[in-house]
Scaffold this motif. Structure first.
Motif, PDB file in Angstrom:
ATOM      1  N   GLU A 301     -32.627  -4.465  -0.913  1.00 24.68           N
ATOM      2  CA  GLU A 301     -32.829  -3.899  -2.246  1.00 24.68           C
ATOM      3  C   GLU A 301     -31.568  -3.217  -2.766  1.00 24.68           C
ATOM      4  N   SER A 302     -30.765  -2.667  -1.873  1.00 27.05           N
ATOM      5  CA  SER A 302     -29.520  -2.042  -2.337  1.00 27.05           C
ATOM      6  C   SER A 302     -28.621  -3.068  -3.008  1.00 27.05           C
ATOM      7  N   GLN A 303     -28.661  -4.302  -2.514  1.00 25.77           N
ATOM      8  CA  GLN A 303     -27.826  -5.349  -3.098  1.00 25.77           C
ATOM      9  C   GLN A 303     -28.348  -5.786  -4.471  1.00 25.77           C
ATOM     10  N   SER A 304     -29.642  -5.975  -4.583  1.00 25.67           N
ATOM     11  CA  SER A 304     -30.200  -6.375  -5.880  1.00 25.67           C
ATOM     12  C   SER A 304     -30.052  -5.255  -6.901  1.00 25.67           C
ATOM     13  N   LEU A 305     -30.256  -4.009  -6.478  1.00 25.90           N
ATOM     14  CA  LEU A 305     -30.146  -2.884  -7.397  1.00 25.90           C
ATOM     15  C   LEU A 305     -28.699  -2.633  -7.793  1.00 25.90           C
ATOM     16  N   PHE A 306     -27.764  -2.926  -6.905  1.00 27.46           N
ATOM     17  CA  PHE A 306     -26.361  -2.786  -7.264  1.00 27.46           C
ATOM     18  C   PHE A 306     -26.037  -3.691  -8.451  1.00 27.46           C
ATOM     19  N   TRP A 307     -26.445  -4.960  -8.364  1.00 23.47           N
ATOM     20  CA  TRP A 307     -26.102  -5.900  -9.435  1.00 23.47           C
ATOM     21  C   TRP A 307     -26.900  -5.630 -10.705  1.00 23.47           C
ATOM     22  N   GLU A 308     -28.136  -5.227 -10.555  1.00 22.70           N
ATOM     23  CA  GLU A 308     -28.930  -4.916 -11.746  1.00 22.70           C
ATOM     24  C   GLU A 308     -28.455  -3.626 -12.415  1.00 22.70           C
ATOM     25  N   ILE A 365     -42.077   4.678  -6.657  1.00 19.84           N
ATOM     26  CA  ILE A 365     -42.137   4.357  -5.225  1.00 19.84           C
ATOM     27  C   ILE A 365     -42.823   5.461  -4.448  1.00 19.84           C
ATOM     28  N   VAL A 366     -42.531   6.708  -4.763  1.00 16.29           N
ATOM     29  CA  VAL A 366     -43.210   7.824  -4.109  1.00 16.29           C
ATOM     30  C   VAL A 366     -44.716   7.695  -4.283  1.00 16.29           C
ATOM     31  N   LEU A 367     -45.158   7.357  -5.479  1.00 15.50           N
ATOM     32  CA  LEU A 367     -46.596   7.181  -5.754  1.00 15.50           C
ATOM     33  C   LEU A 367     -47.197   6.109  -4.844  1.00 15.50           C
ATOM     34  N   ARG A 368     -46.550   4.964  -4.749  1.00 21.22           N
ATOM     35  CA  ARG A 368     -47.091   3.862  -3.950  1.00 21.22           C
ATOM     36  C   ARG A 368     -47.059   4.187  -2.460  1.00 21.22           C
ATOM     37  N   TYR A 369     -45.997   4.829  -2.024  1.00 18.05           N
ATOM     38  CA  TYR A 369     -45.889   5.218  -0.619  1.00 18.05           C
ATOM     39  C   TYR A 369     -47.021   6.170  -0.240  1.00 18.05           C
ATOM     40  N   GLU A 370     -47.280   7.161  -1.062  1.00 18.85           N
ATOM     41  CA  GLU A 370     -48.339   8.126  -0.772  1.00 18.85           C
ATOM     42  C   GLU A 370     -49.716   7.451  -0.777  1.00 18.85           C
ATOM     43  N   LEU A 371     -49.923   6.499  -1.677  1.00 18.04           N
ATOM     44  CA  LEU A 371     -51.212   5.807  -1.729  1.00 18.04           C
ATOM     45  C   LEU A 371     -51.387   4.867  -0.529  1.00 18.04           C
ATOM     46  N   SER A 424     -38.762   0.730   0.785  1.00 19.89           N
ATOM     47  CA  SER A 424     -37.465   0.047   0.816  1.00 19.89           C
ATOM     48  C   SER A 424     -36.815   0.014  -0.562  1.00 19.89           C
ATOM     49  N   TYR A 425     -37.630  -0.024  -1.623  1.00 14.90           N
ATOM     50  CA  TYR A 425     -37.065  -0.032  -2.973  1.00 14.90           C
ATOM     51  C   TYR A 425     -36.313   1.274  -3.251  1.00 14.90           C
ATOM     52  N   ALA A 426     -36.920   2.403  -2.918  1.00 15.75           N
ATOM     53  CA  ALA A 426     -36.251   3.688  -3.137  1.00 15.75           C
ATOM     54  C   ALA A 426     -35.052   3.835  -2.213  1.00 15.75           C
ATOM     55  N   LEU A 427     -35.211   3.413  -0.957  1.00 13.89           N
ATOM     56  CA  LEU A 427     -34.067   3.438  -0.043  1.00 13.89           C
ATOM     57  C   LEU A 427     -32.924   2.586  -0.593  1.00 13.89           C
ATOM     58  N   GLY A 428     -33.278   1.484  -1.234  1.00  8.53           N
ATOM     59  CA  GLY A 428     -32.263   0.627  -1.838  1.00  8.53           C
ATOM     60  C   GLY A 428     -31.438   1.357  -2.875  1.00  8.53           C
ATOM     61  N   HIS A 429     -32.086   2.176  -3.707  1.00  4.06           N
ATOM     62  CA  HIS A 429     -31.350   2.960  -4.690  1.00  4.06           C
ATOM     63  C   HIS A 429     -30.383   3.932  -4.008  1.00  4.06           C
ATOM     64  N   LEU A 430     -30.862   4.610  -2.964  1.00  6.96           N
ATOM     65  CA  LEU A 430     -30.010   5.565  -2.262  1.00  6.96           C
ATOM     66  C   LEU A 430     -28.824   4.864  -1.601  1.00  6.96           C
ATOM     67  N   ILE A 431     -29.103   3.743  -0.933  1.00  6.88           N
ATOM     68  CA  ILE A 431     -28.042   3.008  -0.243  1.00  6.88           C
ATOM     69  C   ILE A 431     -27.040   2.449  -1.248  1.00  6.88           C
ATOM     70  N   SER A 432     -27.547   1.882  -2.347  1.00  6.40           N
ATOM     71  CA  SER A 432     -26.671   1.308  -3.371  1.00  6.40           C
ATOM     72  C   SER A 432     -25.697   2.343  -3.908  1.00  6.40           C
ATOM     73  N   ALA A 433     -26.209   3.548  -4.192  1.00  2.00           N
ATOM     74  CA  ALA A 433     -25.350   4.600  -4.736  1.00  2.00           C
ATOM     75  C   ALA A 433     -24.258   5.001  -3.753  1.00  2.00           C
ATOM     76  N   GLN A 434     -24.623   5.095  -2.495  1.00  2.00           N
ATOM     77  CA  GLN A 434     -23.636   5.520  -1.494  1.00  2.00           C
ATOM     78  C   GLN A 434     -22.605   4.423  -1.233  1.00  2.00           C
ATOM     79  N   LEU A 435     -23.052   3.153  -1.227  1.00  2.00           N
ATOM     80  CA  LEU A 435     -22.117   2.041  -1.071  1.00  2.00           C
ATOM     81  C   LEU A 435     -21.187   1.952  -2.278  1.00  2.00           C
ATOM     82  N   ALA A 436     -21.715   2.188  -3.473  1.00  2.00           N
ATOM     83  CA  ALA A 436     -20.897   2.113  -4.689  1.00  2.00           C
ATOM     84  C   ALA A 436     -19.788   3.152  -4.655  1.00  2.00           C
ATOM     85  N   GLU A 437     -20.088   4.345  -4.151  1.00  2.00           N
ATOM     86  CA  GLU A 437     -19.045   5.374  -4.023  1.00  2.00           C
ATOM     87  C   GLU A 437     -17.933   4.895  -3.091  1.00  2.00           C
TER      88      GLU A 437
END
Length: 505
Positions: A301-308, A365-371, A424-437
């Motif tokens: 997801e970090s890869q798809s979110l990076f490009w999007e 994602i937090v909502l879905r994870y909790e449910l 994994s979707y939320a983790l993707g955002h976190l990973i994407s941001a750190q890789l982008a830096e």
């Protein structure tokens, strides 16, 4: 370097045949979600159940266990690290497969196919009651699966954690809670800031479907799409699928009233496919082996979110592509490139996850994870899902779905029993941001590279640092190796704060 012995060669042959069977299943899944007539669902379920049973038999048979054991015994002290890691991962997966009842494997495959078909109809009719029995069955089967798989886990894990392992190896609820706590704390105030700013929403714009298709094709070809190896189709839910070492598929959809949705979904799914195409598989030599697989779905997801998000939603990209979007229109509906950039980044809470802005997405994602936890581990009745979904939407996003189609029926994941995937979707955002830096520290400002149309340099950096790692590491190890720091929510939140300020929200 140690030369592969006879046992390793025989094991490779077995794994190759297993991967062939799995690729047939992938092709059938792609067909089911693109062109298969709805009436074919029952037969497709039988086909997938048969393949699942055969795959499980090949991955858990005494003959296969003997092959793995022989390759382990043949392993020499100077064997390459990748060979040792491959056998370690094969042993772990073998022990997991041996724990599973073959009857459960077949039942799950049928229930997944049935759940997919029932979900599509229930979603179209806004009829959660019609979907509830299929969801209840999938939850029961997944609990049964988790109870069997627990015996093979190297450490004690909860049912949800067991089910999450194929998507996010070594993930734990405690670590997710640590990573998600800053999102729960900081995203709602940021959303409130945006709403309080009173920034006028962009006026509704519509683009002809043929133009949307043309723009998606132009994007793909500018980012390296090769029609000899790749295919794009339509589906109810966009996804990426690898059928073989030279066969990569993605799907998108055109959404009425959302003229940018298909374009951004194409960027997202192509990001997934680029990662698949860049994994360490050589020709087909590594294709059957674990090291040729994705590190985790969070990295995927970090890869798809990076490009999007980092590329297709960037200001520099908007300035380059704005004229293309205006071609053939009687007037510029966005009033310039800045307005077009704002349209690509609406920053307003919405009901639909796949259409959500970057601020809202983590809360979805937090909502879905909790449910998921409530359904799998806290005995929440399936019948309460719509009510609980709507309540948490009000708490996290200040919205209430007018229908279950726009609420708990919007995602395909639970219809296929994919519990443990959403974080994994939320983790993707976190990973994407750190890789982008880290990428920016080496290559310079990403906005300048994107403005110059040098996305291939971004691809090359990912192809050198991220894609070759495959399953040699888990997601957190990958982040630490590439960026030199442990994964945290800090870079993502800093990126969001800067974007909110730049957009004047």
């Amino acid at each position: 370097m140690a030369v592969p012995g006879e046992a390793l060669v025989r094991l490779h042959s077995h794994l190759h045949q297993t991967r062939l069977l799995g690729s047939i299943s992938s092709a059938l899944y792609y067909d089911q979600n693109t062109v298969m007539p709805a009436a074919g669902a029952a037969w497709r379920g039988e086909q997938l159940a048969l393949l699942a049973a055969q795959l499980h038999a090949r991955q858990s048979s005494p003959e296969y266990a003997d092959l793995v054991a022989a390759a382990e015994a043949e392993l020499e002290a100077d064997a390459p690290p990748e060979r040792q890691r491959n056998l370690q991962l094969l042993r772990l997966e073998l022990e997991r497969q041996r724990c599973l009842d073959p009857a459960l494997v077949s039942a799950l495959a049928r229930a997944q196919s049935r759940g997919n078909a029932v979900w599509q109809e229930a979603r179209a009719r806004n009829d959660f009651a019609a979907f509830a029995p299929a969801l209840r069955e999938l939850i029961e089967l997944r609990r049964w699966q988790a109870s069997q798989l627990a015996a093979a886990e190297p450490v004690a894990r909860s049912p949800w954690e067991v089910l999450a392992q194929p998507f996010e190896p070594e993930v734990s609820k405690a670590r997710l809670d640590e990573l998600f706590a800053p999102l729960r704390a900081e995203l709602p105030p940021l959303l409130e800031q945006v709403v309080a700013s009173g920034a006028a929403p962009m006026p509704p714009v519509d683009l002809p479907e043929v133009q949307q298709e043309s723009l998606c094709s132009a994007l793909l070809h500018s980012w390296g799409y090769d029609g000899r190896r790749c295919q794009r189709s339509r589906s109810a839910h966009p996804f990426s699928c690898t059928v073989g070492p030279q066969d990569f598929r993605i799907t998108t959809r055109v959404v009425a009233g959302q003229p940018l949705s298909s374009f951004l979904a194409t960027a997202h799914e192509w990001g997934h496919s680029l990662y698949e195409q860049g994994l360490p598989r050589g020709d087909d030599h590594w294709f059957p082996w674990p090291l040729g697989e994705a590190t985790s779905m969070g990295v995927h997801e970090s890869q798809s979110l990076f490009w999007e998000c980092r590329v297709a939603r960037s200001r520099a990209f908007a300035e380059r592509w704005h004229p293309r979007f205006c071609e053939g229109l009687p007037a510029d509906p966005w009033g310039g490139a800045h307005g077009f950039w704002r349209a690509l980044n609406p920053l307003s809470p919405g009901l639909i996850r796949v259409e959500a802005d970057e601020l809202s997405y983590g809360l979805h994602i937090v909502l879905r994870y909790e449910l998921e936890l409530a359904l799998l581990e806290q005995d929440m009745p399936v019948e309460e899902l719509p009510q609980q979904w709507n309540r948490r939407m009000r708490e996290l996003l200040g919205l209430e779905p007018p229908s279950d189609t726009q609420g708990c029926l919007q995602d395909i994941h639970w219809a296929e029993g994919l519990f443990g995937y959403f974080p994994s979707y939320a983790l993707g955002h976190l990973i994407s941001a750190q890789l982008a830096e880290a990428m920016e520290q080496e290559l310079g400002p990403l906005q300048e590279l994107i403005a110059s149309g040098e996305e291939r340099r971004l691809q090359a950096w990912l192809g050198r640092t991220v894609w070759p790692l495959g399953r040699s590491v888990n997601a957190e190890e990958l982040v630490e190796r590439v960026t030199g720091r442990s994964l945290s929510a800090g870079p993502f939140l800093a990126y969001l704060r800067a974007k909110v300020a730049a957009l004047g929200a």
